[in-house]
Design a protein around this motif. Structure first.
Motif, short mmCIF file in Angstrom:
data_model
loop_
_atom_site.label_atom_id
_atom_site.label_comp_id
_atom_site.label_asym_id
_atom_site.label_seq_id
_atom_site.Cartn_x
_atom_site.Cartn_y
_atom_site.Cartn_z
N ARG A 99 0.78 -1.00 -0.05
CA ARG A 99 -0.06 0.02 -0.10
C ARG A 99 0.92 1.37 0.01
NH1 ARG A 99 -3.45 -1.20 5.17
NH2 ARG A 99 -1.15 -2.31 5.85
N SER A 107 -5.32 5.65 0.77
CA SER A 107 -4.41 4.52 0.51
C SER A 107 -4.68 4.06 -0.85
CB SER A 107 -4.51 3.48 1.60
OG SER A 107 -4.18 4.09 2.95
N ILE A 108 -3.51 3.77 -1.35
CA ILE A 108 -3.47 3.03 -2.77
C ILE A 108 -2.97 1.63 -2.67
CG2 ILE A 108 -2.89 3.05 -5.14
CD1 ILE A 108 -2.53 6.23 -4.62
N HIS A 109 -4.02 0.75 -2.80
CA HIS A 109 -3.40 -0.88 -3.10
C HIS A 109 -2.84 -1.25 -4.36
CE1 HIS A 109 -4.99 -2.52 0.80
NE2 HIS A 109 -5.87 -1.40 0.38
N THR A 110 -1.57 -1.76 -4.33
CA THR A 110 -1.01 -2.03 -5.56
C THR A 110 -0.46 -3.44 -5.48
OG1 THR A 110 1.07 -1.26 -5.08
CG2 THR A 110 -0.29 0.26 -6.25
N ASP A 133 -2.78 -0.76 -9.95
CA ASP A 133 -3.49 -0.21 -8.92
C ASP A 133 -4.95 -1.23 -8.80
OD1 ASP A 133 -5.28 1.20 -7.37
OD2 ASP A 133 -5.41 2.99 -8.62
N SER A 135 -6.84 -0.92 -5.84
CA SER A 135 -7.61 -0.41 -4.89
C SER A 135 -9.08 -0.76 -5.09
CB SER A 135 -7.57 0.92 -4.89
OG SER A 135 -6.16 1.27 -4.70
N ASP A 136 -9.69 -0.88 -6.43
CA ASP A 136 -10.87 -1.01 -6.44
C ASP A 136 -11.48 -2.73 -6.21
OD1 ASP A 136 -11.72 1.54 -7.14
OD2 ASP A 136 -11.35 1.19 -9.30
N LYS A 138 -9.39 -4.47 -4.14
CA LYS A 138 -9.37 -4.97 -2.75
C LYS A 138 -10.84 -4.21 -1.97
CE LYS A 138 -5.61 -6.48 -1.68
NZ LYS A 138 -5.54 -7.60 -0.75
N GLN A 139 -11.44 -3.12 -2.63
CA GLN A 139 -12.47 -2.67 -1.95
C GLN A 139 -13.81 -3.71 -2.47
OE1 GLN A 139 -13.36 1.15 -3.49
NE2 GLN A 139 -11.91 2.05 -2.26
#
Length: 581
Positions: A99, A107-110, A133, A135-136, A138-139
């Motif tokens: 992150r 926060s940005i998950h990569t 990326d 992030s979407d 992960k959400q």
């Protein structure tokens, strides 16, 4: 530097044709990438970032280049970053999630694919990495996990059975479902097929309904079938299930209720209703069920009695069947009873048939639920003939009383008049004295008190003695035959009136002549002075008797007449209801 970067990014893939692309074209392709691309030096500082990575973090490239990666990595992932840097120094490639913290703080998950970079002398000079990326994603995963947790929590605590069926087996069964069938959830999922929980007579039905949902012939089905518990007993269950996709394959998600008790109650209710209907249809009494102001059920006897057809009866307001004298009271009670008030359940009223005929009905009522709504069930007997007989008996009794009244009045030369209690009380006025008669000692006290008041009113001694004796005899009768009563002394014009009342059973009409005319006659079999003796000294006696008690009013003039004979009208009573003096 640009040539070096291009070489680093091409790496060992020059044989793939990337070597044929110019540095300018390569740089253009790097900036067009939808993933982030970065190059770090041996100190882990950015020496190049493409436009996509810059856009991910929200920093322009100038604010990233020259800064350490650790400055932008989420604090909770710092340890992971150090581990990955160590791996690159060892010459190992790696794929991992990490992150970053964007410029605006989010926060940005990569997903990172990284490889080390070495110079021609095999010295480590940094790393190159491609960052996607996620992030979407992960959400979405988090939302799904939360939804699954919430669903599982709801399912685990549910008061109904919840299940998922796939390939003829349970892949999920909540504790309630397991309890209904007498297993644990693990036993159902690991050891049982769906048909193990279905009674033989229902298996074809259940199998077909599962197939229809798996094949998407229907979205959902609601039906009942016979289930089989672990001990071999059968139960009634009700299910609602829908076709779903579970782990990439068709499945059925559903809920299940044990309705064995409800089915038994329904059957018992059906049998009770059948018995009630059989009884009601053949009863020789009127039976009806009322909701609001209409019949919703009427048995044949009620239909015949009313003169209406069943259709007419159900459509007609119940007020049409009730005589006006009783209508308001009965309608008000019906309304209040359906609202739950406790009211008298038995009374008599007049019913009006379709042809206008009036019938007396003896009604008993109860409050029930009919069709899920409050209702009144009534059972009524036609007592018209009984009422007519009672009326004839009353008329005969009145005729006898009138005959005896006139006979006794004539036989006593007008001294004894049979009358009504309400005719006596208004005419004698307020009392000079009043006494309760409750025990034997009261008799002597009342006799002496009467004599003293008579003396004070100027009555001569012999008449005072006679009045006291009358008081003793009348009070004794009240005490012996009625258990007590009351006595009072009044002055009306030139006379004293002694009134004695009780609440005993009264004197029967047939015995009135003997009571009044036979000396010593007693209705209780005890000899005493009797009414004949009272008549021998009184100027006039009024007697009122009925099942509610007896009242006697003894009239004596204060002054004695010369011929010792009573004078008609010595106490002038108004003529009321046939009473004359």
């Amino acid at each position: 530097m640009k040539m070096r970067l291009t070489k680093d990014f091409r790496g060992s893939h020059s044989s793939s044709g990337l070597a044929m692309i110019s540095d300018a074209e390569c740089r253009k392709l790097i900036d067009m990438m939808s993933e982030g691309l970065v190059r770090t030096d041996a100190e882990h500082k950015f020496i190049f970032v493409n436009q996509q990575f810059s856009k991910m973090l929200g920093y322009p490239p100038a604010e990233l280049v020259g800064h350490s990666m650790s400055e932008f990595v989420h604090a909770d992932d710092s340890k992971l970053l150090l581990q990955q840097i160590t791996e690159r120094r060892r010459g190992k490639e790696g794929r991992y999630e990490i992150r970053w913290v964007a410029k605006d703080g989010h926060s940005i998950h990569t997903l990172v694919a990284a490889r080390p970079v070495f110079d021609d002398d095999k010295h480590f000079i940094g790393s190159v990495a491609v960052l996607t990326d996620i992030s979407d994603y992960k959400q979405t995963v988090q939302a799904l996990a939360e939804a699954e947790t919430m669903y599982r929590s709801l399912a685990e605590e549910s008061l109904v059975g919840v299940y998922i069926i796939q390939d003829g087996r349970f892949v999920y069964a909540n504790p309630k479902l397991a309890d209904i069938f007498g297993y644990t959830p693990d036993e159902i999922v690991q050891e049982k097929t769906v048909m193990d929980l279905v009674a033989p007579e229902s298996r074809a039905l259940v199998e077909e309904n599962i197939r229809r949902r798996i094949d998407k012939e229907v979205a959902g089905i609601h039906y009942s079938f016979k289930g089989m518990r672990s001990d071999g007993t059968t139960i009634d269950v009700e299910v609602y299930g829908s076709g779903i996709t579970f782990r990439g394959k068709p499945a059925v998600l559903g809920t299940l209720l044990d309705v064995t008790e409800e089915k038994a109650m329904e059957e018992s209710l059906r049998e009770s209703e059948e018995k009630f209907r059989t009884l009601a249809e053949n009863a020789a009494v009127a039976i009806g069920v009322i909701q609001g102001r209409h019949f919703v059920y009427a048995n044949p006897y009620l239909i015949e009695l009313s003169g209406y057809t069943l259709e007419e009866l159900l459509k007609t307001d119940i007020s049409e069947f009730i005589h006006p004298d009783f209508r308001n009271v009965i309608l008000d009670r019906a309304r209040r009873r359906q609202m739950g008030e406790d009211l008298p359940t038995h009374y008599e009223f007049k019913m009006i048939a379709k042809n206008g005929e009036e019938r007396w009905m003896d009604m008993s009522l109860g409050r029930i639920q009919y069709g899920g709504k409050p209702a009144i069930v009534g059972v009524a007997y036609d007592v018209t003939e009984r009422k007519k007989a009672e009326e004839r008996e009353r008329e005969l009794e009145q005729t006898k009383r009138e005959f005896y009244r006139r006979t006794i009045l004539a036989a006593t030369d007008g001294k004894l008049e049979i009358t009504e209690r309400e005719e006596i009380e208004p005419l004698i006025g307020e009392p000079l004295a009043f006494w309760d008669i409750a025990k034997g000692e009261d008799l002597s006290r009342i006799r002496h008190a009467v004599a003293e008041i008579a003396e004070a009113q100027g009555m001569d001694p012999s008449r005072r003695f006679d009045l006291a004796l009358c008081a003793g005899e009348a009070c004794t009768n009240a005490l012996k035959h009625a258990g007590g009563g009351s006595a009072s002394l009044h002055k009306v014009r030139d006379s004293l009136v002694l009134a004695v009342s009780d609440h005993g059973p009264g004197i029967e009409t047939l015995t009135l002549p003997e009571v009044a005319l036979v000396r010593g006659y007693s209705t209780a079999g005890t000899l005493g002075m009797g009414y004949k003796a009272i008549l021998s000294v009184a100027d006039k006696v009024y007697l009122a008797t009925d099942p509610g008690g007896t009242t006697i009013a003894i009239v004596m003039r204060i002054e004695q007449m010369e011929d010792q004979r009573p004078v008609q009208g010595c106490l002038v009573f108004e003529k009321r209801s046939g009473i004359t003096s």
